[in-house]
Design a protein around this motif. Structure first.
Motif, mmCIF file in Angstrom:
data_model
loop_
_atom_site.group_PDB
_atom_site.id
_atom_site.type_symbol
_atom_site.label_atom_id
_atom_site.label_comp_id
_atom_site.label_asym_id
_atom_site.label_seq_id
_atom_site.Cartn_x
_atom_site.Cartn_y
_atom_site.Cartn_z
ATOM 1 N N PHE A 273 46.399 68.669 25.086
ATOM 2 C CA PHE A 273 47.467 69.292 24.433
ATOM 3 C C PHE A 273 48.400 69.946 25.534
ATOM 4 O O PHE A 273 49.434 70.438 25.221
ATOM 5 C CB PHE A 273 47.245 70.343 23.451
ATOM 6 N N LYS B 237 52.392 70.548 25.516
ATOM 7 C CA LYS B 237 52.698 70.125 23.754
ATOM 8 C C LYS B 237 52.981 71.400 22.991
ATOM 9 O O LYS B 237 52.018 72.039 23.109
ATOM 10 C CB LYS B 237 51.826 68.957 23.399
ATOM 11 N N GLN C 73 54.303 71.525 19.728
ATOM 12 C CA GLN C 73 54.255 71.262 18.208
ATOM 13 C C GLN C 73 52.990 70.131 18.337
ATOM 14 O O GLN C 73 53.095 69.107 18.488
ATOM 15 C CB GLN C 73 55.314 70.619 17.309
ATOM 16 N N ARG C 74 51.592 70.605 17.572
ATOM 17 C CA ARG C 74 50.705 69.916 17.465
ATOM 18 C C ARG C 74 50.077 69.581 16.187
ATOM 19 O O ARG C 74 49.577 70.492 15.515
ATOM 20 C CB ARG C 74 49.485 70.763 18.329
ATOM 21 N N VAL D 66 53.402 66.444 19.598
ATOM 22 C CA VAL D 66 52.268 65.486 19.539
ATOM 23 C C VAL D 66 51.337 65.367 18.559
ATOM 24 O O VAL D 66 51.349 66.148 17.595
ATOM 25 C CB VAL D 66 51.385 65.807 20.904
ATOM 26 N N TYR D 67 50.837 64.092 18.214
ATOM 27 C CA TYR D 67 50.129 63.687 17.308
ATOM 28 C C TYR D 67 48.919 63.195 17.545
ATOM 29 O O TYR D 67 48.782 61.874 18.211
ATOM 30 C CB TYR D 67 50.855 62.871 16.065
ATOM 31 N N SER E 113 45.159 72.899 17.651
ATOM 32 C CA SER E 113 46.260 71.990 16.867
ATOM 33 C C SER E 113 46.941 73.210 15.821
ATOM 34 O O SER E 113 46.518 74.497 15.928
ATOM 35 C CB SER E 113 45.720 71.154 15.843
ATOM 36 N N ASN E 114 48.053 72.726 15.733
ATOM 37 C CA ASN E 114 48.941 73.670 14.637
ATOM 38 C C ASN E 114 48.940 73.387 13.309
ATOM 39 O O ASN E 114 48.734 74.360 12.415
ATOM 40 C CB ASN E 114 50.532 73.719 15.108
#
Length: 360
Positions: free
Chosen positions: A179, A182, A184-185, A216-217, A260-261
């Motif tokens: 990540f 990045k 926005q996860r 990022v996705y 992650s978010n």
């Protein structure tokens, strides 16, 4: 004594395996139980490690259900102390001959056959002759009623989860590297199939990257749609924004979720396939990660809209886009994540099992 009849059980891995294992293990703390399960590779070591009896049934799959039913029927004749049979699927009870109490779990896809069709008739013959039908969500309950299952038999008991364990620091560091840079996860952990709707999330990322250049996705899984999704990413020039991972260790997967978010899986109904519940939303919530789920299916049992995440129309690209934007724009994922973590405790097996105990 209670019998659990299942076609899916560890050491095989998967959502159904986890469900039936959690149910069997939790019930065994209060009752004497015996499990009839299908033969699978490596079962001896697993079966020797548990505190209850497991009888494995082998043979060609086509004939296995007949052999299993015969063994169960014979067992019932010889053991009068059996009080209840709990099955993972209506087919597991189709050939069982007993007046003992019967409970059958339903999950959505396996009962979703056109009304009055041959399969629908077979489903109803089984489920309208059991004592309790356990739906995994309110969506599945409504689906069952619409298909002809008698409402008075149906109870909603959501699947349970075990409390999460601490993630090793080396896996957390590895996730941080993935990540890096990045802000926005987004993450999805699921099979790559049409129902899970990765495609529309990727299409939304194409537009979102203009607003959130550091988005990022991460997609973790495998399945029939994998190559199509990878081609779409190349076509949309999203190689820097969308990453695919598979066959990764469980601790590393959990580390990626925890870093992650937002967990996103805006599922849709595809042919007869539908998300009956969505245990992945709860698993993410245990790490304080909120979810975006689809309105089609049982996600609403796992996600409290605008409290622990968002429910959107998975068929509507604009709605997926705006849901992601909404949760990032005001950093709502912090607030939703805290609520999601607290709500996830309601799905712990020690609470879920109480609903089963009341009907046994």
């Amino acid at each position: 004594m209670h019998l659990i009849i299942t076609r899916t059980f560890p050491p095989d891995v998967g959502g159904m395996q986890n469900l039936m294992w959690g149910l069997a293990r939790s019930l065994s703390k209060f009752f004497l139980i015996k499990v009839f399960a299908d033969h699978t590779n490596g079962f001896e070591k697993f079966d020797n490690s548990v505190s209850f009896s497991i009888e494995r049934v082998s043979g060609v799959k086509l004939f296995r259900k007949y052999r299993k039913s015969y063994l169960i029927n014979e067992y019932l004749k010889q053991n009068n102390n059996v009080q209840c049979l709990i099955a993972d699927h209506w087919k597991s009870l189709e050939l069982i001959q007993t007046n003992k109490k019967k409970i059958c779990l339903i999950h959505s896809k396996e009962i979703n056959h056109p009304k009055d069709s041959r399969l629908n008739t077979k489903v109803l013959k089984v489920l309208n002759n059991v004592d309790h039908v356990i739906a995994n969500s309110h969506f599945t309950k409504d689906l069952a009623i619409n298909l002809g299952i008698e409402e008075h038999r149906i109870l909603v008991i959501n699947p349970g989860v075990d409390p999460v364990k601490e993630i090793p620091s080396k896996d957390l560091k590895k996730a941080d590297e993935i990540f890096k840079g990045k802000k926005q996860r987004l993450i999805t952990v699921s099979r790559y199939d049409k129902r899970k709707n990765h495609e529309k999330v990727i299409m939304a990322i194409r537009n979102l990257k203009e607003v959130y250049p550091d988005i990022v996705y991460i997609c973790i899984g495998y399945g029939d749609e994998e190559e199509n999704l990878k081609k779409l990413v190349i076509e949309l020039k999203l190689e820097d924004q969308v990453k695919f991972l598979k066959d990764i260790p469980s601790n590393f997967k959990n580390a990626l979720i925890s870093k992650s978010n937002v967990f996103i899986m805006p599922s849709i109904i595809y042919k007869k396939s539908v998300e009956g519940f969505g245990i992945a939303y709860v698993e993410a919530a245990q790490y304080g990660i909120p979810s975006i789920g689809g309105k089609d299916g049982g996600a609403s049992d796992a996600i409290i809209h605008e409290k622990t995440g968002l429910i959107c129309d998975g068929n509507n690209l604009d709605d997926i886009y705006s849901s992601i934007d909404q949760i990032f724009k005001e950093n709502k994922y912090f607030e939703y994540g805290k609520a999601a973590y607290e709500n996830s405790k309601n799905f712990h097996w020690d609470k879920i099992i109480e609903s089963y105990k009341r009907i046994l």
